[in-house]
Motif scaffolding. Structure first.
Motif, PDB file in Angstrom:
ATOM      1  N   GLY A  69       1.797  60.661  39.561  1.00  0.00           N
ATOM      2  CA  GLY A  69       2.282  61.266  38.328  1.00  0.00           C
ATOM      3  C   GLY A  69       2.098  60.347  37.139  1.00  0.00           C
ATOM      4  N   CYS A  70       1.694  60.934  36.032  1.00  0.00           N
ATOM      5  CA  CYS A  70       1.481  60.193  34.791  1.00  0.00           C
ATOM      6  C   CYS A  70       2.369  60.809  33.704  1.00  0.00           C
ATOM      7  CB  CYS A  70       0.013  60.297  34.383  1.00  0.00           C
ATOM      8  SG  CYS A  70      -0.372  59.534  32.806  1.00  0.00           S
ATOM      9  N   PRO A  71       3.211  60.029  33.028  1.00  0.00           N
ATOM     10  CA  PRO A  71       3.973  60.578  31.908  1.00  0.00           C
ATOM     11  C   PRO A  71       3.019  61.201  30.893  1.00  0.00           C
ATOM     12  CG  PRO A  71       4.846  58.456  32.535  1.00  0.00           C
ATOM     13  CD  PRO A  71       3.553  58.631  33.292  1.00  0.00           C
ATOM     14  N   THR A  93      11.774  50.253  35.801  1.00  0.00           N
ATOM     15  CA  THR A  93      10.949  49.749  36.897  1.00  0.00           C
ATOM     16  C   THR A  93       9.939  50.806  37.318  1.00  0.00           C
ATOM     17  OG1 THR A  93      12.730  48.343  37.680  1.00  0.00           O
ATOM     18  CG2 THR A  93      10.987  48.834  39.248  1.00  0.00           C
ATOM     19  N   VAL A  94      10.380  52.042  37.409  1.00  0.00           N
ATOM     20  CA  VAL A  94       9.514  53.140  37.845  1.00  0.00           C
ATOM     21  C   VAL A  94       8.549  53.535  36.728  1.00  0.00           C
ATOM     22  CG1 VAL A  94       9.493  55.556  38.594  1.00  0.00           C
ATOM     23  CG2 VAL A  94      11.203  53.970  39.510  1.00  0.00           C
ATOM     24  N   PHE A  95       9.072  53.646  35.512  1.00  0.00           N
ATOM     25  CA  PHE A  95       8.260  53.985  34.336  1.00  0.00           C
ATOM     26  C   PHE A  95       7.886  52.681  33.660  1.00  0.00           C
ATOM     27  CE2 PHE A  95      10.489  57.837  35.294  1.00  0.00           C
ATOM     28  CZ  PHE A  95       9.606  58.844  34.957  1.00  0.00           C
ATOM     29  N   ASN A  96       6.807  52.078  34.114  1.00  0.00           N
ATOM     30  CA  ASN A  96       6.436  50.730  33.700  1.00  0.00           C
ATOM     31  C   ASN A  96       4.977  50.704  33.243  1.00  0.00           C
ATOM     32  OD1 ASN A  96       5.925  48.026  33.417  1.00  0.00           O
ATOM     33  ND2 ASN A  96       6.647  47.439  35.444  1.00  0.00           N
ATOM     34  N   LYS A 100       1.044  50.007  35.116  1.00  0.00           N
ATOM     35  CA  LYS A 100      -0.034  51.010  35.039  1.00  0.00           C
ATOM     36  C   LYS A 100       0.397  52.018  33.980  1.00  0.00           C
ATOM     37  CE  LYS A 100      -2.483  50.235  39.003  1.00  0.00           C
ATOM     38  NZ  LYS A 100      -3.835  49.793  39.006  1.00  0.00           N
ATOM     39  N   ASP A 101      -0.556  52.511  33.216  1.00  0.00           N
ATOM     40  CA  ASP A 101      -0.198  53.506  32.205  1.00  0.00           C
ATOM     41  C   ASP A 101      -0.563  54.922  32.648  1.00  0.00           C
ATOM     42  OD1 ASP A 101      -2.943  53.600  31.907  1.00  0.00           O
ATOM     43  OD2 ASP A 101      -2.909  53.303  29.743  1.00  0.00           O
ATOM     44  N   ALA A 106       6.418  53.905  42.211  1.00  0.00           N
ATOM     45  CA  ALA A 106       7.331  54.630  43.083  1.00  0.00           C
ATOM     46  C   ALA A 106       6.769  54.713  44.497  1.00  0.00           C
ATOM     47  CB  ALA A 106       7.537  56.042  42.532  1.00  0.00           C
ATOM     48  N   PRO A 107       7.649  54.696  45.492  1.00  0.00           N
ATOM     49  CA  PRO A 107       7.186  54.737  46.883  1.00  0.00           C
ATOM     50  C   PRO A 107       6.605  56.082  47.312  1.00  0.00           C
ATOM     51  CG  PRO A 107       9.566  54.774  46.792  1.00  0.00           C
ATOM     52  CD  PRO A 107       9.090  54.544  45.394  1.00  0.00           C
ATOM     53  N   CYS A 108       6.685  57.072  46.442  1.00  0.00           N
ATOM     54  CA  CYS A 108       6.089  58.372  46.756  1.00  0.00           C
ATOM     55  C   CYS A 108       4.851  58.633  45.898  1.00  0.00           C
ATOM     56  CB  CYS A 108       7.120  59.482  46.565  1.00  0.00           C
ATOM     57  SG  CYS A 108       8.008  59.406  45.012  1.00  0.00           S
ATOM     58  N   ASP A 109       4.407  57.624  45.161  1.00  0.00           N
ATOM     59  CA  ASP A 109       3.234  57.762  44.301  1.00  0.00           C
ATOM     60  C   ASP A 109       2.022  57.123  44.972  1.00  0.00           C
ATOM     61  OD1 ASP A 109       2.602  58.268  41.088  1.00  0.00           O
ATOM     62  OD2 ASP A 109       1.300  56.771  42.037  1.00  0.00           O
TER      63      ASP A 109
END
Length: 152
Positions: A69-71, A93-96, A100-101, A106-109
């Motif tokens: 997933g990418c914001p 931490t997750v949205f960092n 990576k941009d 996340a452990p599900c990414d």
């Protein structure tokens, strides 16, 4: 590799995903090519502008491979500017974007899983399995964006 489109479509129409929609946790924003659906996830307004973060998913190889997933900036139809990513202890931490941009840490990414095999034992409920639905990923993001809901 394209996702298993019929299975992804079934997951987006299935009870776990729709339960999240009904609770106001997330909803499908748009889907053209099923490989790249955009889904919003509700977040605490102290962490997320306007109370939602949009994620554009790459579901290539789904569900055998985890999505990534990418914001996403839905108004500009591009990656969300790093300064607009969710903030706060549970989210940063997750949205960092410094890591990576175009993916969540996340452990599900799919992207983040590479090189983080220790997460498999540390958080097995989130470590992607081919039996998971995209709802597992969305629930992980929702937990990160709503820490007060899970404080107890």
């Amino acid at each position: 590799m394209k996702p298993n489109e019929s299975l992804l479509k079934a997951h987006l129409e299935g009870a776990p995903f729709l339960a999240g929609v009904d609770c106001g946790k997330w909803s499908l924003h748009s889907v053209g090519d099923l490989t790249f659906p955009v889904i919003w996830v509700r977040g605490d307004t102290r962490l997320v502008q306007a109370g939602r973060v949009y994620l554009r998913f790459d579901t290539s190889g789904y569900p055998q491979q985890a999505p990534t997933g990418c914001p996403w900036d839905v108004s500009k139809n591009c990656k969300l500017a790093p300064g607009l990513w969710p903030k706060g202890a549970s989210a940063s931490t997750v949205f960092n974007p410094a890591w990576k941009d175009d993916a969540l840490y996340a452990p599900c990414d799919r992207v983040a899983m590479q090189g983080h095999d220790t997460w498999r034992g540390l958080c097995p409920q989130w470590w992607w399995q081919p039996s998971f639905t995209i709802g597992v990923y969305l629930e992980f993001v929702h937990v990160c964006l709503n820490p007060a809901d899970y404080a107890s």
